[in-house]
Design a protein around this motif. Structure first.
Motif, PDB file in Angstrom:
ATOM      1  N   GLN A  73       0.881  -1.259   0.054  1.00  0.00           N
ATOM      2  CA  GLN A  73       0.111   0.095  -0.151  1.00  0.00           C
ATOM      3  C   GLN A  73       0.894   1.190   0.120  1.00  0.00           C
ATOM      4  O   GLN A  73       1.576   1.794   1.126  1.00  0.00           O
ATOM      5  N   HIS A  74       0.928   1.652  -1.114  1.00  0.00           N
ATOM      6  CA  HIS A  74       1.922   3.055  -1.297  1.00  0.00           C
ATOM      7  C   HIS A  74       1.470   4.185  -0.456  1.00  0.00           C
ATOM      8  O   HIS A  74       2.401   5.131  -0.368  1.00  0.00           O
ATOM      9  N   ASP A  75       0.251   4.353   0.083  1.00  0.00           N
ATOM     10  CA  ASP A  75      -0.111   5.632   0.583  1.00  0.00           C
ATOM     11  C   ASP A  75      -0.252   5.283   2.124  1.00  0.00           C
ATOM     12  O   ASP A  75      -0.725   6.356   2.989  1.00  0.00           O
TER      13      ASP A  75
ATOM     14  N   ASN B  90       1.096 -10.849 -23.163  1.00  0.00           N
ATOM     15  CA  ASN B  90       2.248 -10.573 -22.539  1.00  0.00           C
ATOM     16  C   ASN B  90       1.862 -10.086 -20.833  1.00  0.00           C
ATOM     17  O   ASN B  90       1.015  -9.490 -20.603  1.00  0.00           O
ATOM     18  N   TYR B  91       2.715 -10.545 -19.794  1.00  0.00           N
ATOM     19  CA  TYR B  91       2.363 -10.451 -18.484  1.00  0.00           C
ATOM     20  C   TYR B  91       4.017 -10.318 -17.886  1.00  0.00           C
ATOM     21  O   TYR B  91       5.242 -10.661 -18.382  1.00  0.00           O
ATOM     22  N   ARG B  92       3.791  -9.911 -16.730  1.00  0.00           N
ATOM     23  CA  ARG B  92       4.808  -9.941 -15.707  1.00  0.00           C
ATOM     24  C   ARG B  92       4.385 -10.293 -14.189  1.00  0.00           C
ATOM     25  O   ARG B  92       3.084  -9.963 -14.033  1.00  0.00           O
ATOM     26  N   THR B  93       5.021 -10.867 -13.433  1.00  0.00           N
ATOM     27  CA  THR B  93       4.763 -10.970 -12.109  1.00  0.00           C
ATOM     28  C   THR B  93       5.502  -9.989 -11.178  1.00  0.00           C
ATOM     29  O   THR B  93       6.857  -9.713 -11.475  1.00  0.00           O
ATOM     30  N   GLY B  94       5.182  -9.459  -9.995  1.00  0.00           N
ATOM     31  CA  GLY B  94       5.724  -8.583  -9.157  1.00  0.00           C
ATOM     32  C   GLY B  94       4.949  -7.938  -8.355  1.00  0.00           C
ATOM     33  O   GLY B  94       3.967  -8.714  -7.867  1.00  0.00           O
ATOM     34  N   THR B  95       5.342  -6.911  -7.619  1.00  0.00           N
ATOM     35  CA  THR B  95       4.440  -6.228  -6.678  1.00  0.00           C
ATOM     36  C   THR B  95       3.615  -5.203  -7.159  1.00  0.00           C
ATOM     37  O   THR B  95       4.002  -4.656  -8.250  1.00  0.00           O
ATOM     38  N   ILE B  96       2.273  -5.438  -6.762  1.00  0.00           N
ATOM     39  CA  ILE B  96       1.433  -4.559  -7.508  1.00  0.00           C
ATOM     40  C   ILE B  96       0.932  -3.726  -6.313  1.00  0.00           C
ATOM     41  O   ILE B  96       0.630  -4.143  -4.907  1.00  0.00           O
ATOM     42  N   CYS B  97       0.941  -2.328  -6.341  1.00  0.00           N
ATOM     43  CA  CYS B  97       0.879  -1.433  -5.211  1.00  0.00           C
ATOM     44  C   CYS B  97      -0.549  -0.858  -5.160  1.00  0.00           C
ATOM     45  O   CYS B  97      -1.135  -0.505  -6.435  1.00  0.00           O
ATOM     46  N   SER B  98      -1.085  -0.602  -4.207  1.00  0.00           N
ATOM     47  CA  SER B  98      -2.573   0.087  -4.010  1.00  0.00           C
ATOM     48  C   SER B  98      -2.375   1.228  -3.195  1.00  0.00           C
ATOM     49  O   SER B  98      -1.677   1.229  -2.190  1.00  0.00           O
ATOM     50  N   GLY B  99      -3.207   2.151  -3.420  1.00  0.00           N
ATOM     51  CA  GLY B  99      -3.644   3.449  -2.545  1.00  0.00           C
ATOM     52  C   GLY B  99      -4.924   3.932  -3.181  1.00  0.00           C
ATOM     53  O   GLY B  99      -5.568   3.647  -4.138  1.00  0.00           O
ATOM     54  N   ASP B 100      -5.588   4.834  -2.160  1.00  0.00           N
ATOM     55  CA  ASP B 100      -6.526   5.474  -2.611  1.00  0.00           C
ATOM     56  C   ASP B 100      -6.318   6.826  -3.434  1.00  0.00           C
ATOM     57  O   ASP B 100      -6.626   8.088  -2.999  1.00  0.00           O
ATOM     58  N   GLN B 101      -5.675   6.497  -4.527  1.00  0.00           N
ATOM     59  CA  GLN B 101      -5.470   7.490  -5.715  1.00  0.00           C
ATOM     60  C   GLN B 101      -5.305   6.997  -7.206  1.00  0.00           C
ATOM     61  O   GLN B 101      -4.710   5.983  -7.271  1.00  0.00           O
ATOM     62  N   PHE B 102      -6.046   7.636  -7.848  1.00  0.00           N
ATOM     63  CA  PHE B 102      -5.794   7.350  -9.478  1.00  0.00           C
ATOM     64  C   PHE B 102      -4.610   7.826  -9.790  1.00  0.00           C
ATOM     65  O   PHE B 102      -4.228   8.900  -9.761  1.00  0.00           O
ATOM     66  N   LEU B 103      -3.588   7.048 -10.179  1.00  0.00           N
ATOM     67  CA  LEU B 103      -2.323   7.336 -10.385  1.00  0.00           C
ATOM     68  C   LEU B 103      -2.272   8.192 -11.971  1.00  0.00           C
ATOM     69  O   LEU B 103      -2.577   7.454 -13.097  1.00  0.00           O
ATOM     70  N   ALA B 104      -2.024   9.588 -11.941  1.00  0.00           N
ATOM     71  CA  ALA B 104      -2.009  10.352 -13.082  1.00  0.00           C
ATOM     72  C   ALA B 104      -0.755  11.224 -12.999  1.00  0.00           C
ATOM     73  O   ALA B 104      -0.808  12.164 -13.697  1.00  0.00           O
ATOM     74  N   SER B 105       0.159  10.726 -12.523  1.00  0.00           N
ATOM     75  CA  SER B 105       1.353  11.706 -12.266  1.00  0.00           C
ATOM     76  C   SER B 105       2.811  10.830 -12.494  1.00  0.00           C
ATOM     77  O   SER B 105       2.873  10.027 -11.541  1.00  0.00           O
TER      78      SER B 105
ATOM     79  N   VAL C 176       7.538   3.248  -7.760  1.00  0.00           N
ATOM     80  CA  VAL C 176       8.435   2.464  -8.178  1.00  0.00           C
ATOM     81  C   VAL C 176       9.937   2.395  -7.407  1.00  0.00           C
ATOM     82  O   VAL C 176      10.265   1.440  -7.283  1.00  0.00           O
ATOM     83  N   LYS C 177      10.446   3.493  -7.011  1.00  0.00           N
ATOM     84  CA  LYS C 177      11.467   3.756  -6.070  1.00  0.00           C
ATOM     85  C   LYS C 177      11.416   2.904  -4.996  1.00  0.00           C
ATOM     86  O   LYS C 177      12.229   2.242  -4.280  1.00  0.00           O
ATOM     87  N   ASN C 178      10.329   3.073  -4.236  1.00  0.00           N
ATOM     88  CA  ASN C 178       9.980   2.630  -2.748  1.00  0.00           C
ATOM     89  C   ASN C 178       9.475   1.191  -2.685  1.00  0.00           C
ATOM     90  O   ASN C 178       9.973   0.335  -1.802  1.00  0.00           O
ATOM     91  N   PHE C 179       8.917   0.823  -3.851  1.00  0.00           N
ATOM     92  CA  PHE C 179       8.334  -0.326  -3.725  1.00  0.00           C
ATOM     93  C   PHE C 179       8.634  -1.436  -4.971  1.00  0.00           C
ATOM     94  O   PHE C 179       8.720  -2.732  -4.731  1.00  0.00           O
ATOM     95  N   GLY C 180       9.245  -0.913  -5.902  1.00  0.00           N
ATOM     96  CA  GLY C 180       9.671  -1.977  -7.168  1.00  0.00           C
ATOM     97  C   GLY C 180       8.477  -2.379  -7.916  1.00  0.00           C
ATOM     98  O   GLY C 180       8.567  -3.563  -8.145  1.00  0.00           O
ATOM     99  N   ALA C 181       7.413  -1.492  -7.650  1.00  0.00           N
ATOM    100  CA  ALA C 181       6.126  -2.144  -8.282  1.00  0.00           C
ATOM    101  C   ALA C 181       5.863  -2.179  -9.639  1.00  0.00           C
ATOM    102  O   ALA C 181       6.631  -1.384 -10.333  1.00  0.00           O
ATOM    103  N   ILE C 182       5.138  -3.219 -10.191  1.00  0.00           N
ATOM    104  CA  ILE C 182       5.244  -3.229 -11.765  1.00  0.00           C
ATOM    105  C   ILE C 182       3.602  -2.625 -12.125  1.00  0.00           C
ATOM    106  O   ILE C 182       3.370  -2.430 -13.189  1.00  0.00           O
TER     107      ILE C 182
END
Length: 230
Positions: A96-98, A139-154, A162-168
């Protein structure tokens, strides 16, 4: 029994239509549809957008229906150049990135109480999902999926995650569902089809490719249900 949770109707409506012997019950404003698909017992729910709705849905599903595994399906924004619109991300773990108590000396994403950052998904479930994806030629990848109460648009927020969690991939429910499953000792996995780039172009891409990406995820889940009974 397989539990399947999507945030929006478009993410699971095709699966609901496949249900045989369907029974429905509404609890805390969330409708749960139970029945069979490919002769496997399944319970489906549209939880609503965000971590609170997702947690309420997952906890209720566990207490009411006792699924053996919960899969969170739907769409997500890509956080890696190796995944583009229409591709699929499968969770090795969720975060949870937030969640931020860094001011108290904790690392970013630290979940007080269970005292971890990344919650591991079930390896057997993930592998079967990957096998299904391969059969469909996506096509696919496995890895960390991050969640937060925010639509990512930045791009700035994207880079931080990505820096904090290495998320895909980033979305708004999987981390909460993973935490609820973890504390209840229920297996889980998150599967998300990429609908946008999670940067400045996110909103435009999202609405254009939402249904297409959601159907890609549904196709994988349909095959997963069938193969899990073989």
């Amino acid at each position: 029994m397989i539990g399947i949770i999507g945030a929006m109707g478009v993410e699971i409506q095709s699966l609901v239509q496949m249900l045989e012997n369907r029974e429905t019950v509404t609890l805390s404003g969330i409708e749960y549809a139970k029945g069979t698909i490919h002769n496997r017992e399944v319970v489906l729910a549209v939880c609503g957008i965000g971590k609170v709705f997702a947690a309420v849905c997952a906890q209720t599903m566990i207490l009411k229906f006792a699924p053996d595994v919960i899969i969170n399906t739907g769409v997500a924004g890509t956080l890696t150049e190796s995944l583009t619109i229409g591709d699929i991300a499968v969770s090795e773990n969720v975060a949870q990135h937030d969640m931020d108590t860094t001011a108290l000396g904790d690392p970013a994403g630290f979940l007080s109480g269970i005292n971890i950052i990344k919650i591991p998904a079930d390896g057997k479930t993930r592998q079967l999902l990957v096998d299904c994806i391969k059969q469909l030629g996506v096509n696919y990848r496995t890895g960390t999926i991050c969640s937060g109460d925010q639509f990512l648009a930045s791009q700035e927020v994207k880079d931080r995650i990505v820096k904090n969690f290495g998320a895909i991939a980033g979305e708004m429910e999987g981390g909460a569902i993973g935490q609820v499953c973890f504390i209840n000792n229920v297996k889980f996995c998150v599967l998300r089809a990429i609908s946008d780039r999670a940067d400045g172009s996110g909103a435009e891409n999202y609405f254009e490719f939402l249904e297409q990406a959601a159907q890609t995820a549904v196709n994988v889940i349909d095959r997963f249900i069938k193969m899990s009974g073989e």
